[in-house]
Scaffold this active site. Structure first.
Site, PDB file in Angstrom:
ATOM      1  CB  SER A  23      -4.396   1.137  -4.680  1.00 49.43           C
ATOM      2  OG  SER A  23      -3.072   1.085  -5.090  1.00 49.43           O
ATOM      3  NE  ARG A  27      -7.643  -2.013  -6.955  1.00 53.24           N
ATOM      4  CZ  ARG A  27      -6.415  -1.644  -7.355  1.00 53.24           C
ATOM      5  NH1 ARG A  27      -6.044  -0.380  -7.271  1.00 53.24           N
ATOM      6  NH2 ARG A  27      -5.576  -2.521  -7.863  1.00 53.24           N
ATOM      7  CB  SER A 167       1.129  -7.154 -11.908  1.00 52.19           C
ATOM      8  OG  SER A 167       0.402  -5.983 -12.222  1.00 52.19           O
ATOM      9  CG  ASP A 315       3.778   1.270  -5.219  1.00 54.19           C
ATOM     10  OD1 ASP A 315       4.374   0.910  -6.249  1.00 54.19           O
ATOM     11  OD2 ASP A 315       2.534   1.310  -5.134  1.00 54.19           O
ATOM     12  CE  LYS A 342       5.980  -1.290  -9.682  1.00 59.64           C
ATOM     13  NZ  LYS A 342       4.597  -1.739  -9.866  1.00 59.64           N
ATOM     14  NE  ARG A 346       9.107   4.219  -8.230  1.00 60.65           N
ATOM     15  CZ  ARG A 346       7.817   4.128  -7.908  1.00 60.65           C
ATOM     16  NH1 ARG A 346       7.346   3.023  -7.357  1.00 60.65           N
ATOM     17  NH2 ARG A 346       7.002   5.136  -8.136  1.00 60.65           N
ATOM     18  NE  ARG A 391       4.534   5.162  -4.856  1.00 56.46           N
ATOM     19  CZ  ARG A 391       3.470   5.655  -4.218  1.00 56.46           C
ATOM     20  NH1 ARG A 391       3.626   6.392  -3.144  1.00 56.46           N
ATOM     21  NH2 ARG A 391       2.247   5.411  -4.665  1.00 56.46           N
TER      22      ARG A 391
HETATM   23  C1  S3P Z   1      -1.103  -0.789  -7.955  1.00 55.95           C
HETATM   24  C2  S3P Z   1      -0.340  -1.926  -8.087  1.00 55.95           C
HETATM   25  C3  S3P Z   1       1.128  -1.895  -8.148  1.00 55.95           C
HETATM   26  C4  S3P Z   1       1.698  -0.590  -7.651  1.00 55.95           C
HETATM   27  C5  S3P Z   1       0.955   0.601  -8.179  1.00 55.95           C
HETATM   28  C6  S3P Z   1      -0.504   0.537  -7.791  1.00 55.95           C
HETATM   29  C7  S3P Z   1      -2.565  -0.923  -7.956  1.00 55.95           C
HETATM   30  O1  S3P Z   1       1.534  -2.091  -9.485  1.00 55.95           O
HETATM   31  O2  S3P Z   1       3.063  -0.472  -7.997  1.00 55.95           O
HETATM   32  O3  S3P Z   1       1.508   1.797  -7.662  1.00 55.95           O
HETATM   33  O4  S3P Z   1      -3.248   0.028  -7.535  1.00 55.95           O
HETATM   34  O5  S3P Z   1      -3.054  -1.992  -8.355  1.00 55.95           O
HETATM   35  P1  S3P Z   1       1.700  -3.592 -10.078  1.00 55.95           P
HETATM   36  O6  S3P Z   1       0.452  -4.263  -9.792  1.00 55.95           O
HETATM   37  O7  S3P Z   1       1.921  -3.473 -11.542  1.00 55.95           O
HETATM   38  O8  S3P Z   1       2.899  -4.128  -9.344  1.00 55.95           O
END
Ligand code: S3P
Length: 446
Positions: A23, A27, A167, A315, A342, A346, A391
């Site tokens: 993540s 970013r 989310s 996750d 996902k 899952r 995963r």
């Molecule tokens: C993420 C947010 C999550 C996560 C994904 C990465 C992110 O998804 O499951 O692997 O980097 O913002 P959601 O925000 O849709 O739950």
């Protein structure tokens, strides 16, 4: 297609640094590309997902170099991206597609985002709807899925948006579009979700205000390049937190792991189950808290997983379900319907795999019920289909620490999206995973 052949393994011990946080890596590329001046990124995850975001910004005219250690991004400023001359392919990555959409609606040019079969079946209306409210124009398939055709040159106006699902991807998408919007953009989240976007925006000198569950920023500011240190990914560490908890006589230290409180649900849930996890040498890495995690074997017990922890461990459920199978008694998860959208469904794919290995598990619309058993050999040997979900492949590999026979996991190529050196690191701490060369499919030149 790559399979993992996982032979029954013993204790999981030693020291391990898993790759950089996915993540944060996405970013880091996005914000440093949109910044003025250069940024160096250390610890960047060279996994297929974050490399898709990196490639997308190269396609949008940003100069990004990789010296094998650090990634250097020569930011072009919020208004400096160039029209791509082809579609932007996001592979398997929901984060790349949803966050990029937030950036691309602010551009004067059109762009098209595509993905693999899994990503092309995942819901995109959750980002399209709020962006439409801001004035963006995006075409998608009638099912609300990619490819996304983003029409440039439509002015955006700030909105106040209450997230219908917790989310971080939707929150981040709307905030990124908010950088390009007139006035203020606010997102209200029903439950806390990972806050890397907000933290990193502040690191780049951009003002973001948080008042309880409401996060706001104003458009038209400037991001200033900075150096970023990406911690090890707690979502990758999670497999080993589980493995060392369930494998007898284990003692494992995971170093430099990101322990941002919006990501530590896995530690909280494992501790509620009785896990022995110590958080050592807590420190700061460029605005994100990191620590070493020492985990030793423990007798786990089944629990009802508190719903407010779901977004904080979203996750990590594939790994947690393996822990639940080894716990004394029943574990119940509810309030987690998001797991069905996902990289795979899952809930169903994990339930099927657990049952295939002799565990009693029942899928529910928004969760699962798993009957744990604390014996030495919880899992039989057998075959499991990961459904192309990284995963799920890695979670079932951990089951081999409590298995009576070899577990064959199919369709494991996508482990490279988040954890390219998984097999090497796993085997170094005691797992016994083989990865036979995939068979040639069809004759050459046929
Ligand atoms: C993420 C947010 C999550 C996560 C994904 C990465 C992110 O998804 O499951 O692997 O980097 O913002 P959601 O925000 O849709 O739950």
């Amino acid at each position: 297609m790559t399979d993992f052949i996982c032979h029954p393994a013993g204790s999981i011990s030693g020291e391990l640094r898993v790759p950089g946080d996915k993540s944060i890596s996405h970013r880091a590329i996005i914000l440093s590309s949109l910044a003025e001046g250069s940024s160096d990124i250390t610890g960047f995850l060279r996994g297929e997902d974050s490399l898709k975001t990196l490639q997308a910004f190269r396609d949008l005219g940003v100069e990004i170099t990789d010296n094998g250690e650090d990634i250097s991004v020569h930011g072009v400023g919020l208004e400096g991206l160039k029209a791509p001359d082809h579609e932007l392919y996001m592979g398997n990555s929901g984060t790349a597609m949803r966050l990029m959409t937030g950036v691309l609606v602010g551009q004067p040019f059109d762009s098209i985002l595509t993905g693999d079969a899994s990503l092309s079946s995942r819901p995109m209306l959750r980002v399209i709807q709020p962006l439409n409210l801001m004035g963006a124009v995006i075409d998608c398939l009638p099912e609300g899925t990619a490819p996304l055709h983003i029409r440039g040159g439509h002015p955006l106006t700030g909105i106040e948006y209450v997230l219908p699902v917790a989310s971080a991807q939707v929150k981040s998408c709307v905030l990124l579009a908010g950088l390009y919007a007139k006035g203020e953009t606010c997102v209200i989240e029903p439950l806390p979700t990972r806050d890397h976007t907000e933290r990193m925006l502040r690191g780049f000198g951009y003002q973001v205000h948080r008042d309880e569950d409401r996060i706001c920023l104003k458009g038209g500011g400037v991001l200033k390049g900075m150096n970023i240190e990406v911690p090890a990914d707690i979502s990758s560490a999670a497999f080993f937190l589980v493995a060392a908890s369930i494998a007898p006589d284990s003692d494992l230290t995971l170093t430099h792991v990101g322990i941002n409180p919006t990501r530590t649900g896995v530690i909280e849930i494992l501790r509620l189950m009785g896990a022995d996890i110590e958080i050592l040498d807590e420190r700061d890495a460029g605005g994100e808290p990191v620590a070493d995690l020492r985990v030793r074997s423990a007798e786990l017990k089944g629990i009802d997983i508190p719903e407010e922890l779901v977004p904080l461990a979203i996750d990590e459920f594939p790994a947690l379900f393996i822990a639940a199978a080894c716990a004394e008694g029943r574990t119940r998860l509810s309030g987690a319907a998001e797991l069905r959208v996902k990289e795979s469904d899952r809930i169903q794919v994990m339930a099927d795999g657990l049952v295939a290995l002799g565990v009693q598990a029942e899928a529910r619309p928004d969760g699962i019920v798993i009957e744990g058993s604390p014996g030495d050999q919880v899992f039989s040997g057998g075959q499991v289909d990961s459904a192309g979900d990284h995963r799920i492949a890695m979670a079932f590999a951990m089951a081999s620490t409590r298995a009576s026979g070899t577990i064959e996991i199919h369709d494991c190529d996508n482990v490279n999206t988040s954890f390219p050196n998984f097999v090497e690191l796993a085997d170094a701490v005691g797992l016994q995973i083989e990865r036979p060369e995939p068979e040639e499919s069809g004759e050459e030149d046929a």
